[in-house]
Design an enzyme around this catalytic site. Structure first.
Site, PDB file in Angstrom:
ATOM      1  N   PRO A  94      -3.619 -11.413  10.726  1.00  0.00           N
ATOM      2  CG  PRO A  94      -1.607 -11.657  11.883  1.00  0.00           C
ATOM      3  CD  PRO A  94      -2.260 -11.945  10.565  1.00  0.00           C
ATOM      4  CG  ASN A 109      -0.255  -0.072   2.507  1.00  0.00           C
ATOM      5  OD1 ASN A 109       0.487   0.835   2.856  1.00  0.00           O
ATOM      6  ND2 ASN A 109      -0.450  -1.165   3.239  1.00  0.00           N
TER       7      ASN A 109
END
Ligand code: CTP
Length: 431
Positions: free
Chosen positions: A330, A231
């Protein structure tokens, strides 16, 4: 590693009251670089003033400086050996020059000769001291001392202007009788004045005794050995928070995804790539962590399989697309907020929202079990990814506060003011 495994990294006694406060506060670390002027004879007073104020002080001196002040005196007063040589195996073995440059929270150059200023301005590193000055990322405070004509010389003034423009701070020189017989500007500021300015630069050690773990940057989730999903996060916000916490005297661990940013002074950086690596790195620091700040843009998903070999087009039918299955990563923030020892730890998360920012942040605060959410409106072009400014709101159970558009550095300072207030309130609460 699962949340349970993450919990398992805590020592048995970690949930007992007060364990985080048992570590002695980390002293702020000042490196004094002494260059070769007569004013060097005053440096022992500077060392004493900083040691008396509770700072850890180390000195390094040029060959010429050692003619004016005995390294043995500096060593006795600082309690640390004094480095003078770049290529001395014995000195390098004790603490290598890069480790010394990294060690400092602040570097004070006193006295700074005209020659030292010229070398600093031009990035010349031809001895131990100038090499340290080029290698350090700590803020620099410079106390010039020289003959008035050397100080006024356009070359020196141009060098000072260059250094100031780079953010180097100056104290002095003062006017008065100079050792060379001339009268005028050029006398080194008094040691007490240099020490006071150093204290101001260091800031109050209001987070001494805290261990702050910050996640920063984006993660990379491997598709194969050469490709990944990533990103746009630059890591700027997290790096500013880590730097500001170190300036306030905290022990700081910066768990960062790939980022081109330099590690801030006084910060230990743990470099990771993927979300699972980031989670494991955080887990390894959790037993000591008293403040956790999740500033990283963690990928919520990763490819179910990271191919061992490069994915080849030939393996597919001619015009077939490629379908990638993603699985959940997670949630590091939520896991830390659930981990044992929660009562002795402050947990801060970020929320990037594009609509109904405060309401969404409040839901996130509850859902993830944080003490504070820093919400930013990513629909604005002057806030969020890869810009130097940010517009945030602080959301806690007690209410919210919206800040104006600020530099990321200023946001970091305001956030730590909040962290300190919440830590103080937690200490005051009856257990
Ligand atoms: N976070 C984390 N681990 C993840 C995902 C996010 O620690 N796997 C942290 C981030 O560092 C940040 C906060 O959680 O502090 C952001 O929460 P997230 O749910 O990802 O919010 P958004 O990024 O705003 O995404 P969305 O609301 O769309 O889920």
């Amino acid at each position: 590693m699962t949340a349970a495994a993450l919990a398992g990294t805590l020592p048995k006694h970690a949930s007992h009251e007060g364990i985080s406060r048992m570590a002695p506060p980390r002293a702020q670390r000042v490196l004094i670089a002494v260059t070769g002027g007569i004013a060097a004879y005053k440096v022992p007073e500077l060392v004493r003033a900083l040691v008396r104020a509770g700072h850890a002080v180390r000195c390094c001196a040029t060959h010429n400086a050692a003619q004016f002040v005995s390294p043995l005196v500096l060593q006795t007063l600082s309690g640390e050996s004094v480095r003078t040589q770049l290529f001395d195996p014995e000195q390098e073995g004790e603490i290598d020059h890069i480790a010394l440059a990294d060690w400092a929270d602040l570097v004070v150059v006193a006295p700074a000769t005209a020659d030292a200023l010229a070398k600093m301005a031009h990035g010349i590193a031809d001895d131990l001291v100038t090499t340290l000055l080029l290698a350090t990322r700590a803020p620099l405070l410079v106390a010039p001392a020289m003959n008035v004509n050397m100080w006024r010389h356009p070359a020196t003034q141009a060098n000072v202007a260059t250094l100031r423009a780079r953010g180097v701070a100056f104290v002095g020189p003062e006017s008065g009788m100079l050792a060379c017989g001339w009268e005028g500007e050029g006398r080194m500021a008094e040691p007490a004045a240099i020490a006071a300015e150093a204290e101001r630069r260091l800031g109050a050690p209001t987070l001494a005794g805290e261990t702050v773990v910050v996640t920063a940057g984006g993660t990379r989730e491997a598709l194969d050995p050469v490709r990944f999903l990533a990103n746009r996060s630059s890591g700027k916000m997290g790096f500013e928070i880590a730097a500001a916490a170190a300036r306030r005297g905290a022990d700081v661990v910066l768990v960062s995804g790939p980022s081109a940013l330099a590690t801030p002074a006084g910060v230990r950086r743990v470099a990771v790539e993927s979300a699972t690596e980031m989670r494991d790195a955080v887990a390894a620091e959790l037993a000591r962590c008293t403040v956790f700040v999740a500033a990283a843009a963690v990928a919520d998903f990763r490819p179910a399989v990271a191919a061992k070999q490069k994915i080849k087009k030939e393996a597919l039918a001619d015009d077939a697309g490629l379908v990638i299955e993603l699985v959940r990563n997670p949630d590091i923030l939520a896991e830390v907020a659930r981990a044992p020892g929660r009562e002795r730890r402050l947990v801060v998360g970020f929320a990037a929202e594009s609509e109904d920012v405060l309401a969404a942040a409040r839901r996130k605060l509850e859902r993830k079990g944080c003490d504070l959410i820093v919400a930013n409106d990513v629909s604005r072009s002057d806030a969020g990814f890869d810009v130097d400014t940010n517009a945030v709101s602080f959301v806690t159970a007690q209410g919210d506060e919206t800040l104006p558009l600020l530099s990321k550095r200023e946001v970091a300072e305001r956030l730590l003011d909040r962290v300190e207030a919440l830590r103080a309130a937690a200490h005051d609460e009856p257990r």
